[in-house]
Design a protein around this motif. Structure first.
Motif, mmCIF file in Angstrom:
data_model
loop_
_atom_site.group_PDB
_atom_site.id
_atom_site.type_symbol
_atom_site.label_atom_id
_atom_site.label_comp_id
_atom_site.label_asym_id
_atom_site.label_seq_id
_atom_site.Cartn_x
_atom_site.Cartn_y
_atom_site.Cartn_z
ATOM 1 N N SER A 414 54.521 30.405 26.869
ATOM 2 C CA SER A 414 53.742 29.855 25.838
ATOM 3 C C SER A 414 52.240 30.765 25.641
ATOM 4 N N ALA A 415 51.854 31.171 24.633
ATOM 5 C CA ALA A 415 50.755 31.981 24.794
ATOM 6 C C ALA A 415 49.520 31.578 25.579
ATOM 7 N N MET A 416 49.069 30.325 25.353
ATOM 8 C CA MET A 416 47.909 29.636 26.274
ATOM 9 C C MET A 416 48.247 29.741 27.598
ATOM 10 N N ALA A 417 49.383 29.247 28.035
ATOM 11 C CA ALA A 417 49.741 29.186 29.472
ATOM 12 C C ALA A 417 49.711 30.736 29.987
ATOM 13 N N VAL A 418 50.368 31.670 29.148
ATOM 14 C CA VAL A 418 50.251 33.108 29.916
ATOM 15 C C VAL A 418 48.490 33.436 29.749
ATOM 16 N N GLU A 419 47.830 33.050 29.047
ATOM 17 C CA GLU A 419 46.759 33.735 29.133
ATOM 18 C C GLU A 419 45.850 32.933 30.095
ATOM 19 N N ARG A 420 46.160 31.780 30.567
ATOM 20 C CA ARG A 420 45.721 31.019 31.687
ATOM 21 C C ARG A 420 46.331 31.992 33.288
ATOM 22 N N LEU A 421 47.323 32.158 32.834
ATOM 23 C CA LEU A 421 47.970 32.932 34.195
ATOM 24 C C LEU A 421 47.432 34.240 34.513
ATOM 25 N N MET A 422 46.855 35.170 33.419
ATOM 26 C CA MET A 422 46.128 36.573 33.354
ATOM 27 C C MET A 422 44.619 36.182 34.286
ATOM 28 N N ALA A 423 44.116 35.124 33.687
ATOM 29 C CA ALA A 423 42.922 34.646 34.283
ATOM 30 C C ALA A 423 43.088 34.560 35.713
ATOM 31 N N LYS A 424 44.144 33.663 35.987
ATOM 32 C CA LYS A 424 44.186 33.145 37.509
ATOM 33 C C LYS A 424 44.723 34.453 38.382
ATOM 34 N N ALA A 425 45.319 35.316 37.792
ATOM 35 C CA ALA A 425 46.008 36.461 38.522
ATOM 36 C C ALA A 425 44.709 37.352 38.705
ATOM 37 N N LEU A 426 44.018 37.730 37.883
ATOM 38 C CA LEU A 426 42.835 38.678 37.925
ATOM 39 C C LEU A 426 41.901 38.149 39.152
ATOM 40 N N GLN A 427 41.916 36.895 39.395
ATOM 41 C CA GLN A 427 40.963 36.032 40.313
ATOM 42 C C GLN A 427 41.644 36.034 41.867
ATOM 43 N N THR A 428 42.968 36.415 41.676
ATOM 44 C CA THR A 428 43.809 36.322 43.092
ATOM 45 C C THR A 428 43.700 37.356 43.890
ATOM 46 N N LYS A 429 43.534 37.421 45.139
ATOM 47 C CA LYS A 429 43.252 38.708 46.103
ATOM 48 C C LYS A 429 44.804 39.338 45.958
ATOM 49 N N GLY A 430 44.550 40.644 45.956
ATOM 50 C CA GLY A 430 45.686 41.670 46.135
ATOM 51 C C GLY A 430 46.173 41.987 44.786
ATOM 52 N N CYS A 431 45.813 41.406 43.707
ATOM 53 C CA CYS A 431 46.314 41.555 42.301
ATOM 54 C C CYS A 431 45.577 43.052 41.958
ATOM 55 N N LEU A 432 46.551 43.940 41.674
ATOM 56 C CA LEU A 432 46.063 45.205 41.151
ATOM 57 C C LEU A 432 45.968 45.437 39.484
ATOM 58 N N GLN A 433 46.799 44.629 38.979
ATOM 59 C CA GLN A 433 46.783 44.801 37.529
ATOM 60 C C GLN A 433 47.214 43.412 36.747
ATOM 61 N N ALA A 434 46.851 43.054 35.814
ATOM 62 C CA ALA A 434 47.356 41.820 34.830
ATOM 63 C C ALA A 434 46.828 42.043 33.582
ATOM 64 N N LYS A 435 47.681 42.453 32.601
ATOM 65 C CA LYS A 435 47.300 42.813 31.287
ATOM 66 C C LYS A 435 48.402 42.339 30.393
ATOM 67 N N MET A 436 47.945 42.014 29.180
ATOM 68 C CA MET A 436 48.785 41.507 27.950
ATOM 69 C C MET A 436 49.567 42.978 27.419
ATOM 70 N N MET A 437 50.992 42.599 27.134
ATOM 71 C CA MET A 437 51.756 43.442 26.547
ATOM 72 C C MET A 437 52.090 43.389 25.247
ATOM 73 N N LEU A 438 52.460 44.752 24.661
ATOM 74 C CA LEU A 438 52.704 44.407 22.901
ATOM 75 C C LEU A 438 53.881 43.735 22.598
#
Length: 549
Positions: A414-438
């Motif tokens: 779901s779009a809203m849930a995946v957007e929340r995941l991106m925000a959480k991933a970017l704030q998590t230690k060790g994350c090198l990349q988190a971006k939306m795909m086409l």
């Protein structure tokens, strides 16, 4: 709602794994929820009643949908072997549960009970007739009293008393006669039942012997057929330690197929594709625009054809590496290209399935706002927790859709849930990349369940045209291989489940390497799979080549 212990010859010998955790009795009609991680098993009736009031598994509370329930064939085979007993009083029979229906038909005790029931029914009918006679006599008494006075009524009363005495004698006589006849009939029926039982037992053993002989003949014929099929499809000469890899959706680009469109085999495929797809796929590949080529219903057939075109290009230069390859594997849609190269489906049959798959996925993606993102640097366990935490609203879906390389994943839902995941991933230690795909759509999650049902129906329709693979095929849904000669019926469910399951690409590639594949060829547009190979195994990367189109 399960099998009562009173029916079981030795209830204490029954394993707890054969008991339903809802009714605590032995399973009756066991079912489980396919595709869920728990795979808990329950009686069908128990689970149906539970789902009237609940939405999750009775054991672990994972969500369950009725359309995902499947019969558990393995447990059913164990239940057939249970030693149960006949519940008819006085019958000492016990045996396998699947033999019980045959015993019921010849059980002598049950036959005797039926004869006794018929006698009692006869006596009941006699009682009804006697009651009617009494009522008629009483009515005559009332009429006499009204017409002839008390004297005649007294005389009629005496007559009635005599009649009642006569009726009582008749009733007793009738009961004795009925019981005598019932006893004689029961004795005769018992003798006949005993003889019939012996005869049926003899016939049953003869039928079992015939069934066993027939089963051996069928097994021999199946083995011969499998051997013949294997001789038809397996390549001549030993397999080379070569693996062919096929990309999936997302590898497309405008001007794709320009370098191979004039190859005779490719030209023939494109003509066939124009007839099946009802549009010019070559024009879409060469001229786009990119927005059109990126649509699932155009992109998936294009990627499928591009992979096969690359195989034809490789065949011209190194025919043995195609004909005698050890294994094939494809990423998501690329798995269908791999199955075609393995000989499971011909081009026309598989393209029709791919067309339906693409249309069904695009339709399922349009039912709600869905999206996909890539994540690198986090462990699978940590990412799974973040996905779960991102599902805040009812109906939210956020799942790992692709395991691509070490700490490299794609997630969709779901779009809203995946957007929340991106925000959480970017704030998590060790994350090198988190971006939306086409890529739009919640592919390889339960959001694709409607598309999965349509795909399974299409695969079952195509089954008569499918054949066992000629080489190893490594599947997305398991990350493991299926061997040459595997029957297509074993593949169909796995191919359908792929739509709603995580693509285990890294495990599949590692399994190929462990099984002795030392040379890889990525057949299709771009070099995405080769880039992933660099992160999966540095030595294998050195021996990975690309066959571009």
């Amino acid at each position: 709602m399960g099998l009562d212990d009173a029916r079981i010859f030795d209830p204490h010998a029954i394993s707890e794994t054969l008991r339903c955790s809802v009714c605590h009795e032995v399973f009756v009609d066991p079912v489980y929820c396919s595709g869920r991680p728990c795979q808990h098993v329950f009686c069908s009736a128990c689970l149906e009643e539970w789902l009237e009031h609940q939405t999750g598994c009775p054991n672990c509370r994972e969500p369950i949908r009725r359309q995902d329930l499947r019969r558990h064939e393995v447990i059913r085979s164990f239940l057939d072997e249970l030693n149960i007993k006949c519940t008819a009083a006085g019958c000492g029979w016990h045996g396998r549960q699947d033999a019980f229906p045959g015993h019921i038909e010849i059980c002598p005790v049950r036959s005797l009970e039926l004869s006794r029931d018929e006698a009692l029914e006869h006596i009941k009918q006699r009682d009804v007739e006697i009651t009617k006679m009494r009522a008629s006599a009483e009515l005559q008494l009332e009429e006499v009293a009204e017409k002839n006075g008390i004297m005649e009524a007294q005389q009629a009363s005496i007559t009635l008393s005599l009649l009642q005495g006569t009726l009582n004698i008749l009733e007793i006589s009738a009961l004795r006669e009925a019981l005598r006849e019932a006893a004689e009939e029961a004795e005769n029926d018992y003798d006949e039942s005993t003889q019939r039982t012996a005869r049926l037992r003899s016939e049953l053993w003869e039928a079992r012997d015939a069934k066993y002989d027939l089963a051996q003949q069928v097994a021999a014929l199946q083995a011969e057929k499998a051997k013949q099929l294997a001789s038809d499809i397996l390549p001549t000469g030993p397999a080379l330690s070569v693996g062919l890899l096929f990309p999936g959706q997302g590898s497309q680009y405008v001007n794709m197929l320009e370098g191979v469109k004039d190859l005779p085999a490719v030209k023939e495929m494109l003509e066939t594709a124009k007839r099946i797809l009802e549009f010019d796929i070559l024009d879409v590949c060469l001229n786009g625009p990119e927005s059109r080529l990126g649509q699932t219903k155009f992109c998936q057939p294009a990627i499928y054809i591009a992979g096969l075109a690359a195989v034809e290009k490789l065949r011209l230069e190194h025919p043995d590496k195609v004909e005698r390859c050890q294994a094939v594997a494809g990423l998501s849609l690329g798995e269908y290209t791999a199955l075609t190269v393995a000989g499971v489906m011909d081009f026309e049959t598989c393209l029709k399935v791919v067309k339906l798959r693409a249309e069904a996925m695009q339709e399922a993606a349009g039912t709600s706002e869905q999206c996909m993102m890539s994540v690198a640097g986090l462990s699978q366990e940590k990412l799974a927790v973040l996905c779960q935490e991102s599902c805040e609203a009812p109906g939210d879906v956020c799942e790992i859709a692709y395991c691509l390389f070490p700490k490299g994943f794609s997630c969709s839902g779901s779009a809203m849930a995946v957007e929340r995941l991106m925000a959480k991933a970017l704030q998590t230690k060790g994350c090198l990349q988190a971006k939306m795909m086409l890529n739009s759509g919640g592919s390889h999650t339960r959001l694709m369940a409607p598309a999965r049902e349509r795909l399974l129906a299409a695969l079952r329709d195509a089954e008569p045209h499918m054949r066992p693979p000629r080489c190893d095929v490594y599947l997305n849904v398991t990350g493991k291989r299926i061997a040459p000669g595997t029957q297509p019926s074993e593949l169909i469910q796995l191919m359908g489940d792929q739509l709603c399951s995580c693509v285990l690409w890294e495990p599949a590639v590692r399994a190929m390497i462990a099984d002795g594949v030392t040379e890889f060829h990525e057949c299709g547009p771009m070099e995405q799979l080769k880039a992933m190979m660099r992160r999966i195994d540095a030595e294998a990367f050195k021996n990975t080549n690309t066959v571009d189109v």
